[in-house]
Design a protein around this motif. Structure first.
Motif, PDB file in Angstrom:
ATOM      1  N   UNK A 360       0.831  -1.199   0.000  1.00 17.60           N
ATOM      2  CA  UNK A 360       0.000   0.000   0.000  1.00 17.60           C
ATOM      3  C   UNK A 360       0.869   1.254   0.000  1.00 17.60           C
ATOM      4  N   UNK A 361       1.981   1.188   0.713  1.00 16.63           N
ATOM      5  CA  UNK A 361       2.920   2.311   0.750  1.00 16.63           C
ATOM      6  C   UNK A 361       3.525   2.542  -0.629  1.00 16.63           C
ATOM      7  N   UNK A 362       3.933   1.457  -1.314  1.00 17.02           N
ATOM      8  CA  UNK A 362       4.495   1.589  -2.649  1.00 17.02           C
ATOM      9  C   UNK A 362       3.455   2.087  -3.644  1.00 17.02           C
ATOM     10  N   UNK A 363       2.204   1.641  -3.496  1.00 12.47           N
ATOM     11  CA  UNK A 363       1.143   2.094  -4.402  1.00 12.47           C
ATOM     12  C   UNK A 363       0.898   3.584  -4.233  1.00 12.47           C
ATOM     13  N   UNK A 364       0.897   4.049  -2.991  1.00 13.75           N
ATOM     14  CA  UNK A 364       0.700   5.479  -2.750  1.00 13.75           C
ATOM     15  C   UNK A 364       1.845   6.291  -3.352  1.00 13.75           C
ATOM     16  N   UNK A 365       3.072   5.803  -3.156  1.00 10.63           N
ATOM     17  CA  UNK A 365       4.225   6.496  -3.736  1.00 10.63           C
ATOM     18  C   UNK A 365       4.139   6.513  -5.256  1.00 10.63           C
ATOM     19  N   UNK A 366       3.754   5.394  -5.877  1.00 11.50           N
ATOM     20  CA  UNK A 366       3.655   5.317  -7.337  1.00 11.50           C
ATOM     21  C   UNK A 366       2.646   6.312  -7.872  1.00 11.50           C
ATOM     22  N   UNK A 367       1.490   6.382  -7.222  1.00 13.02           N
ATOM     23  CA  UNK A 367       0.449   7.308  -7.687  1.00 13.02           C
ATOM     24  C   UNK A 367       0.916   8.753  -7.559  1.00 13.02           C
ATOM     25  N   UNK A 368       1.550   9.071  -6.432  1.00  8.55           N
ATOM     26  CA  UNK A 368       2.042  10.438  -6.248  1.00  8.55           C
ATOM     27  C   UNK A 368       3.127  10.779  -7.270  1.00  8.55           C
ATOM     28  N   UNK A 369       4.010   9.814  -7.570  1.00 11.96           N
ATOM     29  CA  UNK A 369       5.067  10.054  -8.551  1.00 11.96           C
ATOM     30  C   UNK A 369       4.484  10.285  -9.934  1.00 11.96           C
ATOM     31  N   UNK A 370       3.491   9.486 -10.318  1.00 13.62           N
ATOM     32  CA  UNK A 370       2.872   9.655 -11.633  1.00 13.62           C
ATOM     33  C   UNK A 370       2.170  11.008 -11.729  1.00 13.62           C
ATOM     34  N   UNK A 371       1.487  11.411 -10.648  1.00 16.66           N
ATOM     35  CA  UNK A 371       0.844  12.735 -10.635  1.00 16.66           C
ATOM     36  C   UNK A 371       1.892  13.833 -10.798  1.00 16.66           C
TER      37      UNK A 371
END
Length: 476
Positions: A360-371
């Motif tokens: 979940x932590x990696x998913x949150x980071x991925x979404x923020x990075x893509x944004x």
């Protein structure tokens, strides 16, 4: 752009330009190879069974020392003209990188001294800063097609080199990594006679430097955070060969697509290629599968190198827009990228766990990075900016330059020289010495030196020969 708008003519220009001394076009590839093999994959420098420091500390030290060294070196370059001091100065500073790498290996394996570790990365930072700024000074001379060849072919060469040396024993791996900066410096010296001038543009790119500066911070921050997550180290520890292989494939795809569809404007194509590579890389982290993690790390690293190449490609235009030295502008932005990376390391250390990061932590980071990348490419560093600075408009008036006085007047207007600086430029272009200029204009020695320094800074040159080449080149 070179070759007009005909695809056949442009392809011919591209192939002819890239075939001219192709071995010289791999020079900055040695620098990229060193970054990927020694800085990103620093665990491979461990040749014994014992490791004294965490790789996070070593990578953070790299980012901190490179950014500090770049800032200090830009002030020293202004004062001592290091880049204009000749091949011996380049050889001396790039040798510091090799010496620093040797000391780093000893500190990682045999000497339990944090001070030695920081001293070694400082030497590497000083050598790398001069090497990168020297390549930036060379790139200011090149045409866009020649420049695109330098950076894209160098990327592929660097990735292939990393794959090759991975097969070597640890001691041999370390020896090759230590010689890579020397190879880059030697190639840089042989590239000094490159005479392909970058095409000048009268386009006014509003806030161009600010946009690139902010972009470098964002890019460094996201990459720093990713390297701080345990998934980065875990993936490299288990699948480094696969990561490097996929990076090679990314760079091969980049060159193939440039030749097939991006040859009319390599700069614009590289811009368009970077974003999907980043989105694919950081998006795959959401899945969390070992194979997708390999692809994600490869795309993230490959995209970072390509973005650094994109900055090198657009900087000649930014230097023309700001009437400043491309070397100093490049230095500030690379320093911003490494500073962002260092901040990312610190944030990652605060947020990541020592075990494999929670999905979940990696998913949150991925979404923020893509944004962050979407905002970067759609609202900050936009495609329209790249189009405006790299494509000439057919209706642009062409100024006819016939006499030496016309050329000097054009330079004075283009680079916004003061009336007194224009007079000094006229005398310099005629081969007059500094004492002659002082007597002719009735000014002091310090005032004359100040005028010459300002002229060099505004025109982006480092010595009399470069000034002469610039003045003569305006007639071409």
């Amino acid at each position: 752009m070179e070759g007009g708008n005909s695809p056949e003519a442009t392809l011919s220009d591209l192939l002819v330009s890239w075939r001219h001394k192709p071995w010289l076009m791999l020079g900055i590839g040695y620098y990229f190879a060193f970054s990927l093999s020694a800085i990103v994959n620093c665990p491979s420098l461990v040749v014994s069974q014992e490791r004294f420091y965490s790789m996070l500390l070593v990578r953070g030290s790299f980012s901190a020392t490179v950014s500090i060294s770049l800032i200090v070196m830009m002030f020293l370059i202004r004062k001592f003209d290091i880049l204009g001091s000749g091949r011996w100065a380049i050889a001396f500073f790039v040798s510091l990188t090799s010496i620093g790498t040797i000391l780093l290996v000893f500190s990682l394996n045999y000497v339990d001294s944090v001070g030695l570790m920081f001293a070694s990365t400082l030497l590497i930072g000083i050598g790398n800063s001069v090497l990168l700024l020297s390549w930036g000074a060379l790139f200011q001379k090149l045409s866009p097609v020649r420049l695109a060849g330098h950076v894209t072919l160098s990327c592929l060469f660097a990735a292939v080199a990393c794959v090759a040396i991975r097969a070597l024993p640890p001691a041999a791996y370390f020896a090759v990594a230590a010689t890579l900066p020397l190879a880059s410096g030697i190639t840089l010296i042989f590239c000094a006679d490159e005479q392909h001038k970058a095409e000048e543009s009268e386009v006014m790119w509003e806030n161009g430097l600010t946009k690139i500066f902010v972009s470098c911070i964002i890019m460094g921050l996201t990459c720093g955070l990713l390297r701080a997550f345990p998934v980065f180290g875990e993936t490299f520890a288990l699948h480094a060969d696969a990561v490097y292989t996929f990076i090679v494939l990314v760079f091969v795809l980049n060159i193939v697509l440039i030749v097939l569809v991006g040859r009319k404007n390599p700069v614009l194509f590289l811009y368009r290629f970077c974003m999907p590579v980043f989105v694919a890389g950081y998006g795959l982290l959401v899945i969390g599968d070992p194979l997708t993690n390999v692809l994600a790390i490869a795309c993230a690293l490959g995209g970072s190198v390509l973005f650094e190449c994109l900055v090198l490609l657009v900087f000649p235009y930014v230097a023309i827009r700001t009437k400043s030295s491309v070397v100093h502008l490049l230095g500030w932005c690379v320093a911003a990228q490494h500073t962002g990376s260092f901040v990312g390391f610190l944030l990652g250390e605060l947020t990541a766990t020592r075990e494999i990061a929670d999905q979940a932590q990696m998913a949150a980071f991925s979404i923020l990075a893509i944004i962050a990348f979407m905002c970067l490419f759609f609202f900050i560093f936009k495609e329209l900016d790249v189009i405006n600075i790299t494509e000439k408009k057919s209706g642009d008036p062409i100024r006819v330059i016939q006499t030496p006085d016309d050329r000097l007047q054009y330079l004075a207007e283009t680079y916004r020289l003061s009336p007194r600086e224009a007079e000094v430029l006229r005398l310099l272009s005629n081969g007059r010495s500094l004492p002659y200029i002082e007597e002719e204009l009735v000014i002091s020695h310090s005032t004359a030196r100040t005028h010459v320094k300002h002229i060099y800074d505004k025109l982006g040159v480092n010595n009399r020969q470069q000034l002469h080449d610039l003045v003569q080149g305006e007639a071409d």
